[in-house]
Design a protein around this motif. Structure first.
Motif, short mmCIF file in Angstrom:
data_model
loop_
_atom_site.label_atom_id
_atom_site.label_comp_id
_atom_site.label_asym_id
_atom_site.label_seq_id
_atom_site.Cartn_x
_atom_site.Cartn_y
_atom_site.Cartn_z
N MET A 1 35.84 61.71 7.32
CA MET A 1 35.70 60.47 8.05
C MET A 1 34.29 60.29 8.58
SD MET A 1 37.51 61.11 11.72
CE MET A 1 36.78 62.07 12.99
N ALA A 2 33.41 61.23 8.28
CA ALA A 2 32.06 61.17 8.81
C ALA A 2 31.23 60.12 8.11
CB ALA A 2 31.37 62.52 8.67
N ASN A 3 30.23 59.64 8.84
CA ASN A 3 29.22 58.80 8.24
C ASN A 3 28.46 59.61 7.23
OD1 ASN A 3 27.01 57.21 7.67
ND2 ASN A 3 26.00 57.67 9.61
N GLU A 4 28.46 59.08 5.95
CA GLU A 4 27.86 59.87 4.87
C GLU A 4 26.41 59.52 4.63
OE1 GLU A 4 31.07 58.63 2.76
OE2 GLU A 4 32.12 60.51 2.75
N ASP A 5 25.81 58.68 5.50
CA ASP A 5 24.38 58.46 5.40
C ASP A 5 23.67 59.69 5.94
OD1 ASP A 5 22.09 57.13 4.85
OD2 ASP A 5 22.16 55.80 6.57
N ALA A 6 22.31 59.67 5.86
CA ALA A 6 21.54 60.87 6.21
C ALA A 6 21.72 61.24 7.67
CB ALA A 6 20.08 60.63 5.93
N HIS A 7 21.89 62.55 7.94
CA HIS A 7 21.82 63.09 9.29
C HIS A 7 20.52 63.89 9.37
CE1 HIS A 7 26.01 61.94 9.49
NE2 HIS A 7 26.01 62.24 10.76
N LEU A 8 19.40 63.19 9.47
CA LEU A 8 18.13 63.89 9.58
C LEU A 8 17.96 64.38 11.01
CD1 LEU A 8 15.82 61.51 7.51
CD2 LEU A 8 16.98 63.58 6.77
N PRO A 9 17.19 65.47 11.22
CA PRO A 9 16.98 65.96 12.57
C PRO A 9 16.47 64.86 13.49
CG PRO A 9 16.16 67.54 10.98
CD PRO A 9 16.55 66.31 10.21
N PRO A 10 17.08 64.67 14.66
CA PRO A 10 16.70 63.56 15.53
C PRO A 10 15.31 63.76 16.13
CG PRO A 10 18.28 65.00 16.61
CD PRO A 10 18.18 65.47 15.20
N GLN A 11 14.66 62.66 16.42
CA GLN A 11 13.36 62.67 17.06
C GLN A 11 13.46 61.91 18.37
OE1 GLN A 11 10.72 64.36 15.87
NE2 GLN A 11 11.98 65.04 14.14
N ALA A 12 12.96 62.50 19.43
CA ALA A 12 13.00 61.85 20.74
C ALA A 12 12.12 60.60 20.74
CB ALA A 12 12.51 62.82 21.82
N VAL A 13 12.59 59.54 21.44
CA VAL A 13 11.82 58.33 21.58
C VAL A 13 10.87 58.48 22.76
CG1 VAL A 13 11.98 55.85 21.98
CG2 VAL A 13 13.74 57.00 20.65
N VAL A 405 32.59 57.43 11.37
CA VAL A 405 31.71 57.40 12.54
C VAL A 405 30.29 57.10 12.06
CG1 VAL A 405 30.81 58.67 14.51
CG2 VAL A 405 33.17 59.03 13.75
N VAL A 406 29.62 56.17 12.71
CA VAL A 406 28.26 55.81 12.32
C VAL A 406 27.44 55.56 13.59
CG1 VAL A 406 28.79 53.34 12.16
CG2 VAL A 406 26.93 54.29 10.80
#
Length: 413
Positions: A1-13, A405-406
């Protein structure tokens, strides 16, 4: 059920770019897109703001009834959905409206993107953005065939412009190249090689899409785009069988903090194994290894990215106990090992994604025999914490056929 788009490492804003008095890790909110089991209607529920509470009600996305779907995000961060119309092989692409003025979530009209020739139903849909940010869609049909469609790239058009060069008063006409939207927004459906029953697409760190698939004999395969702008079958590497003789039932690919694509997969015996690109971006992969042995076999698996960019795994075992496994160091492959932290009263499907402040959220869809599935969620207590909320937040008591989930990158603020 996961969002299958990229889960790239997050970057702080950078805080200087945020509204005064706020402290967001990323300007985003979590959204769940689903199919109503009773009506077949596409519905959604989202956080009302970054890190905010969840909306009270599910709201419709588009008219009509649908059988299956998946979701991701567009180049500019809006939520996008591809869904099969009920009673037809026809697929529709639906995106959030860029104009979100007012309290009601708005969606653009569904766009008919047709159907692969000869397809009747679809076993699995997957969506990812490519190196240009264009949406690409992959599916396996009722015959096990693998199909691909993508948003066409912009075209270069020569235009004449009148300019006045600096230091002069005489205008001149110059010819310049300009990018314009293509006349045909979508490609035709293209059949890729292979025979699969499940497929997952992942945007890698360099933007090229990788595909992972399982066939009817539970063999595991991978391939990837050979170049950034892949437009034909020849622009893909061949499928490589990577199961090493182990039958696999689930797969969870994700990009790790060092830019390498990691693949976690569950064996038929309920153990989670791990392989990754070495070096990042290459077509060379490590041997299968274990991030931690499970004394009770597991049956469902998901992967997510923590606030510091490290990988987090979550799984549930055959006694319905949920456990996590946190990566401490990607270079040395140091893991916490499986640690129990919650439970369910029935089989569930799990998904992980992070909140705007970097805390992971776990989603659990409780599987009911009649298809009226429920949905619950809990959060980490803090970014990178090993503690989780004990009390689940109920998002739906029943009536969900499917959910994805997205992360909406264009949230209300």
């Amino acid at each position: 059920m996961a969002n299958e788009d990229a889960h790239l490492p997050p970057q702080a804003v950078p805080h200087g770019q945020l509204p005064s008095g706020t402290s967001f890790f990323e300007l985003s909110r979590l959204m769940v897109v689903g199919i109503d089991n009773a009506k077949g209607q596409l519905i959604q529920k989202a956080q009302t703001s970054p890190n905010g509470p969840w909306a009270q009600d599910w709201t419709p996305i588009a008219p009509g009834a649908y059988m299956t779907m998946t979701a991701g995000v567009t180049k500019d961060g809006r939520v996008a959905i591809v869904a099969q119309q009920a009673g037809s092989p026809t697929l529709f692409f639906i995106a959030e409206d860029p104009n979100q003025a007012g309290p009601v979530e708005k969606w653009l009209a569904p766009v008919n993107i047709g159907a692969p020739p000869g397809a009747v139903v679809y076993q699995k849909l997957s969506m990812a953005r490519d190196a240009d940010g264009r949406v690409e869609i992959f599916l396996t049909d009722n015959l096990g065939r693998v199909w691909w469609i993508y948003q066409n790239p912009d075209v270069i058009v020569q235009v004449q412009k009148t300019i006045t060069p600096p230091g002069t008063t005489t205008p001149i006409v110059v010819t310049a190249d300009e990018l314009r939207p293509p006349a045909q927004p979508w490609s035709a459906w293209i059949q890729l090689t292979g025979q699969l029953v499940a497929i997952t697409a992942l945007r890698q760190a360099d933007g090229r899409i990788a595909l992972f698939g399982i066939n009817s004999a539970l063999h595991l395969y991978r391939c990837q785009q050979a170049k950034a702008e892949a437009l034909t079958v020849a622009d893909w590497t061949p499928w490589v069988q990577i199961d090493a003789g182990y039958p696999f039932t689930e797969m969870a690919p994700i990009v790790g903090p060092l830019g390498a694509t990691n693949l976690f997969a569950m064996t038929q015996q309920g153990q989670v194994l791990h392989t990754k690109q070495q070096p990042a971006g290459s077509d060379t992969w490590t041997a299968w290894a274990t991030p931690g042995y499970s004394r009770v076999p597991k049956y469902t698996l998901c992967a997510g990215i923590q606030g510091d960019g490290d990988i987090m795994l979550a799984a549930s075992d055959q006694q319905h106990v949920h456990s996590f496994n946190a990566q401490y160091d990607a270079a040395t492959q140091n893991w916490s090992g499986w640690r129990d932290f919650n439970f369910s009263v029935a089989n569930t499907r799990l998904s992980l994604d992070y909140n705007a402040d970097g805390r992971l959220a776990l989603f659990s869809m409780m599987i009911q025999n009649d298809g009226t599935n429920a949905l619950w969620t809990i959060n980490q207590m803090a970014m990178d914490s090993s503690e989780w909320e004990w009390t689940w937040t109920m998002l739906a008591a029943s009536n969900l056929k499917q959910v994805v989930v997205v992360r909406d990158l264009t949230p209300p603020v």
